[in-house]
Design a protein around this motif. Structure first.
Motif, PDB file in Angstrom:
ATOM      1  N   PRO A  14       5.291  37.236   9.731  1.00 29.93           N
ATOM      2  CA  PRO A  14       5.370  37.009   8.280  1.00 29.93           C
ATOM      3  C   PRO A  14       4.178  37.574   7.519  1.00 29.93           C
ATOM      4  O   PRO A  14       4.325  38.042   6.376  1.00 29.93           O
ATOM      5  CB  PRO A  14       5.444  35.480   8.145  1.00 29.93           C
ATOM      6  CG  PRO A  14       4.981  34.940   9.444  1.00 29.93           C
ATOM      7  CD  PRO A  14       5.271  35.968  10.480  1.00 29.93           C
ATOM      8  N   TYR A  17       4.666  41.345   7.128  1.00 37.28           N
ATOM      9  CA  TYR A  17       5.756  41.590   6.165  1.00 37.28           C
ATOM     10  C   TYR A  17       5.265  41.329   4.730  1.00 37.28           C
ATOM     11  O   TYR A  17       5.545  42.109   3.819  1.00 37.28           O
ATOM     12  CB  TYR A  17       6.929  40.680   6.533  1.00 37.28           C
ATOM     13  CG  TYR A  17       8.167  40.813   5.681  1.00 37.28           C
ATOM     14  CD1 TYR A  17       8.897  41.999   5.621  1.00 37.28           C
ATOM     15  CD2 TYR A  17       8.640  39.727   4.955  1.00 37.28           C
ATOM     16  CE1 TYR A  17      10.054  42.099   4.856  1.00 37.28           C
ATOM     17  CE2 TYR A  17       9.794  39.810   4.192  1.00 37.28           C
ATOM     18  CZ  TYR A  17      10.495  41.006   4.149  1.00 37.28           C
ATOM     19  OH  TYR A  17      11.641  41.094   3.387  1.00 37.28           O
ATOM     20  N   ASN A  51      14.756  45.785   2.213  1.00 34.69           N
ATOM     21  CA  ASN A  51      15.342  44.574   2.794  1.00 34.69           C
ATOM     22  C   ASN A  51      15.276  43.412   1.813  1.00 34.69           C
ATOM     23  O   ASN A  51      16.234  42.665   1.627  1.00 34.69           O
ATOM     24  CB  ASN A  51      14.608  44.209   4.086  1.00 34.69           C
ATOM     25  CG  ASN A  51      15.068  42.864   4.593  1.00 34.69           C
ATOM     26  OD1 ASN A  51      16.210  42.703   5.014  1.00 34.69           O
ATOM     27  ND2 ASN A  51      14.207  41.855   4.502  1.00 34.69           N
ATOM     28  N   ARG A  52      14.105  43.256   1.191  1.00 34.61           N
ATOM     29  CA  ARG A  52      13.937  42.102   0.289  1.00 34.61           C
ATOM     30  C   ARG A  52      14.862  42.221  -0.937  1.00 34.61           C
ATOM     31  O   ARG A  52      15.417  41.237  -1.404  1.00 34.61           O
ATOM     32  CB  ARG A  52      12.462  42.010  -0.134  1.00 34.61           C
ATOM     33  CG  ARG A  52      12.085  40.740  -0.825  1.00 34.61           C
ATOM     34  CD  ARG A  52      12.033  39.536   0.104  1.00 34.61           C
ATOM     35  NE  ARG A  52      12.091  38.301  -0.657  1.00 34.61           N
ATOM     36  CZ  ARG A  52      12.019  37.078  -0.146  1.00 34.61           C
ATOM     37  NH1 ARG A  52      11.886  36.885   1.138  1.00 34.61           N
ATOM     38  NH2 ARG A  52      12.086  36.017  -0.908  1.00 34.61           N
ATOM     39  N   GLY A  74      14.393  32.051   9.283  1.00 32.14           N
ATOM     40  CA  GLY A  74      13.324  33.050   9.341  1.00 32.14           C
ATOM     41  C   GLY A  74      13.028  33.529   7.934  1.00 32.14           C
ATOM     42  O   GLY A  74      13.122  34.710   7.618  1.00 32.14           O
ATOM     43  N   SER A  75      12.677  32.579   7.078  1.00 35.47           N
ATOM     44  CA  SER A  75      12.612  32.832   5.624  1.00 35.47           C
ATOM     45  C   SER A  75      11.375  33.611   5.192  1.00 35.47           C
ATOM     46  O   SER A  75      11.388  34.245   4.146  1.00 35.47           O
ATOM     47  CB  SER A  75      12.667  31.500   4.875  1.00 35.47           C
ATOM     48  OG  SER A  75      11.723  30.595   5.418  1.00 35.47           O
ATOM     49  N   GLY A  76      10.304  33.550   5.983  1.00 40.22           N
ATOM     50  CA  GLY A  76       9.088  34.282   5.622  1.00 40.22           C
ATOM     51  C   GLY A  76       8.281  33.578   4.543  1.00 40.22           C
ATOM     52  O   GLY A  76       8.642  32.504   4.043  1.00 40.22           O
ATOM     53  N   ASP A 103      11.463  28.388   9.200  1.00 42.37           N
ATOM     54  CA  ASP A 103      10.606  29.411   9.820  1.00 42.37           C
ATOM     55  C   ASP A 103       9.717  28.694  10.836  1.00 42.37           C
ATOM     56  O   ASP A 103       9.312  27.552  10.615  1.00 42.37           O
ATOM     57  CB  ASP A 103       9.750  30.127   8.761  1.00 42.37           C
ATOM     58  CG  ASP A 103       9.334  31.520   9.211  1.00 42.37           C
ATOM     59  OD1 ASP A 103       9.823  32.511   8.626  1.00 42.37           O
ATOM     60  OD2 ASP A 103       8.507  31.615  10.150  1.00 42.37           O
ATOM     61  N   ARG A 104       9.397  29.372  11.928  1.00 40.78           N
ATOM     62  CA  ARG A 104       8.577  28.715  12.949  1.00 40.78           C
ATOM     63  C   ARG A 104       7.086  28.861  12.667  1.00 40.78           C
ATOM     64  O   ARG A 104       6.260  28.205  13.294  1.00 40.78           O
ATOM     65  CB  ARG A 104       8.906  29.263  14.321  1.00 40.78           C
ATOM     66  CG  ARG A 104       8.499  30.701  14.523  1.00 40.78           C
ATOM     67  CD  ARG A 104       8.798  31.166  15.919  1.00 40.78           C
ATOM     68  NE  ARG A 104       8.680  32.614  15.999  1.00 40.78           N
ATOM     69  CZ  ARG A 104       9.118  33.344  16.996  1.00 40.78           C
ATOM     70  NH1 ARG A 104       9.697  32.776  18.019  1.00 40.78           N
ATOM     71  NH2 ARG A 104       8.971  34.650  16.990  1.00 40.78           N
ATOM     72  N   ARG A 127      10.646  25.245  12.146  1.00 41.19           N
ATOM     73  CA  ARG A 127      11.390  25.186  13.415  1.00 41.19           C
ATOM     74  C   ARG A 127      11.677  26.594  13.913  1.00 41.19           C
ATOM     75  O   ARG A 127      11.715  27.537  13.133  1.00 41.19           O
ATOM     76  CB  ARG A 127      12.725  24.461  13.237  1.00 41.19           C
ATOM     77  CG  ARG A 127      12.582  22.976  13.192  1.00 41.19           C
ATOM     78  CD  ARG A 127      13.846  22.283  13.645  1.00 41.19           C
ATOM     79  NE  ARG A 127      13.674  20.842  13.577  1.00 41.19           N
ATOM     80  CZ  ARG A 127      13.241  20.095  14.575  1.00 41.19           C
ATOM     81  NH1 ARG A 127      12.933  20.642  15.741  1.00 41.19           N
ATOM     82  NH2 ARG A 127      13.097  18.793  14.421  1.00 41.19           N
ATOM     83  N   ASP A 128      11.934  26.681  15.219  1.00 39.19           N
ATOM     84  CA  ASP A 128      12.368  27.931  15.845  1.00 39.19           C
ATOM     85  C   ASP A 128      13.887  28.009  15.698  1.00 39.19           C
ATOM     86  O   ASP A 128      14.601  27.154  16.225  1.00 39.19           O
ATOM     87  CB  ASP A 128      11.959  27.901  17.331  1.00 39.19           C
ATOM     88  CG  ASP A 128      12.217  29.227  18.018  1.00 39.19           C
ATOM     89  OD1 ASP A 128      13.182  29.924  17.633  1.00 39.19           O
ATOM     90  OD2 ASP A 128      11.459  29.556  18.945  1.00 39.19           O
ATOM     91  N   PHE A 129      14.369  29.033  14.988  1.00 34.77           N
ATOM     92  CA  PHE A 129      15.818  29.065  14.742  1.00 34.77           C
ATOM     93  C   PHE A 129      16.613  29.469  15.978  1.00 34.77           C
ATOM     94  O   PHE A 129      17.845  29.434  15.970  1.00 34.77           O
ATOM     95  CB  PHE A 129      16.180  29.931  13.530  1.00 34.77           C
ATOM     96  CG  PHE A 129      15.931  31.409  13.680  1.00 34.77           C
ATOM     97  CD1 PHE A 129      16.666  32.186  14.552  1.00 34.77           C
ATOM     98  CD2 PHE A 129      14.977  32.037  12.893  1.00 34.77           C
ATOM     99  CE1 PHE A 129      16.448  33.546  14.685  1.00 34.77           C
ATOM    100  CE2 PHE A 129      14.735  33.397  13.014  1.00 34.77           C
ATOM    101  CZ  PHE A 129      15.476  34.153  13.923  1.00 34.77           C
ATOM    102  N   ALA A 156      18.058  37.474   7.333  1.00 36.20           N
ATOM    103  CA  ALA A 156      17.573  38.725   6.746  1.00 36.20           C
ATOM    104  C   ALA A 156      16.346  39.210   7.504  1.00 36.20           C
ATOM    105  O   ALA A 156      15.310  38.536   7.524  1.00 36.20           O
ATOM    106  CB  ALA A 156      17.239  38.518   5.263  1.00 36.20           C
ATOM    107  N   SER A 157      16.479  40.351   8.136  1.00 33.33           N
ATOM    108  CA  SER A 157      15.379  40.974   8.870  1.00 33.33           C
ATOM    109  C   SER A 157      14.746  40.023   9.883  1.00 33.33           C
ATOM    110  O   SER A 157      13.525  39.922   9.981  1.00 33.33           O
ATOM    111  CB  SER A 157      14.307  41.482   7.873  1.00 33.33           C
ATOM    112  OG  SER A 157      13.383  42.306   8.550  1.00 33.33           O
ATOM    113  N   VAL A 158      15.571  39.301  10.601  1.00 28.76           N
ATOM    114  CA  VAL A 158      15.049  38.364  11.603  1.00 28.76           C
ATOM    115  C   VAL A 158      15.647  38.545  12.996  1.00 28.76           C
ATOM    116  O   VAL A 158      14.978  38.258  13.988  1.00 28.76           O
ATOM    117  CB  VAL A 158      15.241  36.879  11.178  1.00 28.76           C
ATOM    118  CG1 VAL A 158      14.380  36.539   9.998  1.00 28.76           C
ATOM    119  CG2 VAL A 158      16.694  36.554  10.907  1.00 28.76           C
TER     120      VAL A 158
END
Ligand SMILES: C[S@@+](CC[C@H](N)C(=O)[O-])C[C@H]1O[C@@H](n2cnc3c(N)ncnc32)[C@H](O)[C@@H]1O
Length: 272
Positions: A14, A17, A51-52, A74-76, A103-104, A127-129, A156-158
């Motif tokens: 993250p 990115y 991507n964004r 994985g929202s960043g 997001d982890r 959390r780990d998705f 998205a991009s994960v």
């Protein structure tokens, strides 16, 4: 400027990115990795930005189709126009809405809680998705997302940070979303299947430094939508990230497309 208290020694996904997007919430190690990456893969900034902006267009489209609940996996780090801001700006006050960012990364969780949790229908969960059972059973997730109503799953991009059977992972979330919904996916394309001399270095640098990074072929990315489960891609299907419903002010991919594909699938209610 003094360094923030968390993290900082190793670059993080993250943080890098955020740096590529021109954000301010990353550490020196992220910046060093990102600057080196830009030298090796000149279009990497364009990829992050494309991507964004795809993510924003896809969320807007999902809301326009009537979807009001989003699970952003994985929202960043917070960036301009985050998912709940787009949803909140489009949905009427009386509608039931819900956005959970998952997001982890601990820095993402701290920043997310501070900047994104602006109302009771927006929550950030660390959390780990890749453990869908834990994510879907999470008390906070359940408190915001009603799985008896359609939900939009955002990847998205994960998924290029997931090795092995990423399609099986998406499937677990689709199957749990019994009221149907949508799935948004963007993903880096494998180097040997695209016309880009530098993209191989993108994957190898992430692998070397962060131990993660799996670009996939177009067929493999299409498989992530689990069309066999009944997911139907909305127009224009799985296309270059810049060509997915570009705004009037955007040019699209032209004749030198980025090695990055994106799409949105709709899936129906699952009975039994
Ligand atoms: C490139 S960023 C994408 C952020 C955002 N989805 C977007 O498209 O703008 C990837 C994010 O996924 C997160 N991530 C990667 N693997 C993850 C996992 N297994 N569980 C939770 N988050 C993960 C990283 O921490 C990072 O914040």
């Amino acid at each position: 400027m003094s360094e923030p208290l968390l993290g900082g020694q190793q670059p993080s996904v993250p943080g890098v990115y955020d740096c590529l997007l021109g954000g301010k919430d990353h550490f020196a190690a992220d910046r060093a990795f990102a600057e080196d990456l830009v030298q090796r893969v000149p279009r990497v900034v364009q990829m992050a930005q494309a991507n964004r902006t795809f993510l924003r267009r896809a969320v807007r489209h999902a809301v326009s189709l009537g979807f009001h609940q989003f699970l952003d996996l994985g929202s960043g780090l917070p960036s301009g126009q985050n998912v709940h801001e787009i949803v909140g700006g489009m949905v009427g006050q009386r509608e039931r809405v819900g956005v959970v960012y998952v997001d982890r990364d601990p820095v993402v969780a701290v920043h997310g809680r501070a900047y994104l949790e602006t109302s009771e229908w927006v929550r950030v969960v660390q959390r780990d998705f890749t453990d869908p059972e834990a994510v879907l059973a999470d008390h906070t997730v359940r408190g915001v997302v009603d799985f008896d109503q359609p939900v939009v799953l955002v990847f998205a991009s994960v998924l290029h940070f997931v090795g092995g059977c990423a399609a099986g992972l998406v499937r677990a979330y689709l199957e749990a979303s019994r009221a149907g919904g949508a799935v948004i996916i963007s993903h880096v394309q494998r180097p040997d299947t695209v016309d880009d001399d530098h993209i191989g270095e993108l994957e190898s640098r992430y692998q070397e430094v962060m131990g993660t990074g799996t670009a996939r072929t177009r067929t493999e990315i299409l498989d992530l939508f689990n069309c066999a489960l009944g997911t139907r891609l909305v127009e224009p299907g799985l296309v270059n990230v810049e060509d997915w419903r570009p705004d009037r002010t955007e040019d699209g991919a032209g004749d030198n497309p980025l090695p990055f594909l994106a799409g949105m699938g709709i899936f129906g209610r699952r009975d039994g």
